[in-house]
Motif scaffolding. Structure first.
Motif, mmCIF file in Angstrom:
data_model
loop_
_atom_site.group_PDB
_atom_site.id
_atom_site.type_symbol
_atom_site.label_atom_id
_atom_site.label_comp_id
_atom_site.label_asym_id
_atom_site.label_seq_id
_atom_site.Cartn_x
_atom_site.Cartn_y
_atom_site.Cartn_z
ATOM 1 N N LEU A 100 49.362 30.673 -47.446
ATOM 2 C CA LEU A 100 50.624 31.522 -47.875
ATOM 3 C C LEU A 100 50.998 32.734 -47.048
ATOM 4 O O LEU A 100 52.008 32.837 -46.952
ATOM 5 C CB LEU A 100 50.516 31.708 -49.374
ATOM 6 C CG LEU A 100 50.620 30.623 -50.360
ATOM 7 C CD1 LEU A 100 49.958 30.951 -51.824
ATOM 8 C CD2 LEU A 100 51.667 29.820 -50.440
ATOM 9 N N LEU A 152 60.751 35.407 -51.700
ATOM 10 C CA LEU A 152 60.554 34.412 -52.177
ATOM 11 C C LEU A 152 60.996 33.037 -51.090
ATOM 12 O O LEU A 152 60.193 32.082 -50.936
ATOM 13 C CB LEU A 152 61.061 33.856 -53.573
ATOM 14 C CG LEU A 152 60.004 32.846 -54.344
ATOM 15 C CD1 LEU A 152 58.788 32.738 -54.316
ATOM 16 C CD2 LEU A 152 60.822 32.532 -55.716
ATOM 17 N N ALA A 153 62.280 33.079 -50.982
ATOM 18 C CA ALA A 153 62.728 32.292 -49.852
ATOM 19 C C ALA A 153 62.094 32.355 -48.666
ATOM 20 O O ALA A 153 61.947 31.220 -48.117
ATOM 21 C CB ALA A 153 64.357 32.381 -49.884
ATOM 22 N N THR A 154 61.861 33.592 -47.993
ATOM 23 C CA THR A 154 61.349 33.689 -47.075
ATOM 24 C C THR A 154 59.982 32.917 -46.923
ATOM 25 O O THR A 154 59.282 32.301 -46.254
ATOM 26 C CB THR A 154 60.909 35.037 -46.478
ATOM 27 O OG1 THR A 154 62.261 35.564 -46.384
ATOM 28 C CG2 THR A 154 60.218 35.454 -45.127
ATOM 29 N N LEU A 155 59.140 33.120 -48.010
ATOM 30 C CA LEU A 155 57.671 32.450 -48.294
ATOM 31 C C LEU A 155 57.964 30.960 -48.153
ATOM 32 O O LEU A 155 57.179 30.276 -47.527
ATOM 33 C CB LEU A 155 57.129 33.079 -49.565
ATOM 34 C CG LEU A 155 55.785 32.388 -50.072
ATOM 35 C CD1 LEU A 155 54.610 32.857 -49.092
ATOM 36 C CD2 LEU A 155 55.191 32.806 -51.225
ATOM 37 N N LEU A 156 58.968 30.356 -48.985
ATOM 38 C CA LEU A 156 58.819 29.129 -49.196
ATOM 39 C C LEU A 156 59.174 28.463 -47.887
ATOM 40 O O LEU A 156 58.632 27.345 -47.464
ATOM 41 C CB LEU A 156 59.898 28.669 -50.505
ATOM 42 C CG LEU A 156 59.556 29.012 -51.577
ATOM 43 C CD1 LEU A 156 60.829 28.737 -52.420
ATOM 44 C CD2 LEU A 156 58.250 28.160 -52.101
ATOM 45 N N LEU A 157 60.283 29.014 -47.060
ATOM 46 C CA LEU A 157 60.787 28.585 -45.921
ATOM 47 C C LEU A 157 59.583 28.654 -44.508
ATOM 48 O O LEU A 157 59.467 27.651 -44.162
ATOM 49 C CB LEU A 157 62.121 29.285 -45.466
ATOM 50 C CG LEU A 157 63.300 28.984 -46.433
ATOM 51 C CD1 LEU A 157 64.533 29.736 -45.760
ATOM 52 C CD2 LEU A 157 63.713 27.488 -46.045
ATOM 53 N N VAL A 172 56.470 28.512 -45.351
ATOM 54 C CA VAL A 172 55.188 27.685 -45.857
ATOM 55 C C VAL A 172 55.811 26.184 -45.308
ATOM 56 O O VAL A 172 54.949 25.638 -44.807
ATOM 57 C CB VAL A 172 54.862 27.647 -47.090
ATOM 58 C CG1 VAL A 172 53.974 26.646 -47.635
ATOM 59 C CG2 VAL A 172 54.312 28.795 -47.579
ATOM 60 N N VAL A 173 56.863 25.866 -45.548
ATOM 61 C CA VAL A 173 57.463 24.562 -45.128
ATOM 62 C C VAL A 173 57.501 24.450 -43.583
ATOM 63 O O VAL A 173 57.009 23.476 -43.028
ATOM 64 C CB VAL A 173 58.854 24.359 -45.599
ATOM 65 C CG1 VAL A 173 59.521 23.210 -45.251
ATOM 66 C CG2 VAL A 173 58.845 24.076 -47.233
ATOM 67 N N SER A 189 58.953 27.290 -38.703
ATOM 68 C CA SER A 189 59.797 28.094 -39.358
ATOM 69 C C SER A 189 61.227 28.380 -38.707
ATOM 70 O O SER A 189 61.956 28.474 -39.522
ATOM 71 C CB SER A 189 59.113 29.544 -39.703
ATOM 72 O OG SER A 189 57.861 29.679 -40.484
ATOM 73 N N TYR A 213 68.119 25.125 -42.624
ATOM 74 C CA TYR A 213 68.705 25.984 -43.655
ATOM 75 C C TYR A 213 70.102 26.533 -43.833
ATOM 76 O O TYR A 213 70.849 26.441 -44.636
ATOM 77 C CB TYR A 213 67.671 27.004 -44.546
ATOM 78 C CG TYR A 213 67.773 27.524 -45.370
ATOM 79 C CD1 TYR A 213 67.905 26.953 -46.984
ATOM 80 C CD2 TYR A 213 68.146 28.998 -45.641
ATOM 81 C CE1 TYR A 213 68.233 27.589 -48.086
ATOM 82 C CE2 TYR A 213 68.396 29.581 -46.812
ATOM 83 C CZ TYR A 213 68.685 28.832 -47.772
ATOM 84 O OH TYR A 213 68.765 29.600 -48.881
#
Length: 88
Positions: free
Chosen positions: A7, A30-35, A37-38, A71, A78
C-alpha cells in the motif's frame, strides 16, 4: 513484501506519477492510493511477464520503476476516461 508495504509503495508510486504527468488530475489521496496500487499491480504483472523480474523487495529500484510506470499508465487511462465524461 507485506500488505502495508505494498500500500505504501502504491501511494508513493501514484503520487510520483501524478507529479510527472502534466495537467491537473482530480482525486485526493484515496484516489491516488487506489490508482497507485492498481498501477503497481499492473507494473509488477507486466514486469513479471515481459522481463521475468522478481518484485518481492520493497527497496529494489526495479520494483519502484515498474510501479511508477504502471501508475503512469493507469493515470493516463483514468484521465482519458474521466476527461471524456466532462466534455459531453
Amino acid at each position: 513484501m507485506g500488505f502495508l508495504g505494498f500500500l505504501l509503495l502504491g501511494l508513493i508510486a501514484g503520487a510520483i506519477a501524478k507529479a510527472i504527468l502534466p495537467g491537473k488530475q482530480g482525486g485526493g489521496w484515496l484516489a491516488t492510493l487506489l490508482l497507485g496500487v492498481v498501477g503497481a499491480l499492473l507494473g509488477g504483472w507486466l514486469g513479471g511477464v515481459l522481463f521475468h523480474a522478481p518484485l518481492q523487495d520493497f527497496f529494489s529500484l526495479q520494483t519502484w520503476l515498474l510501479a511508477i510506470l504502471g501508475s503512469l499508465v493507469v493515470l493516463l487511462v483514468y484521465g482519458l476516461v474521466v476527461g471524456r465524461g466532462k466534455r459531453a
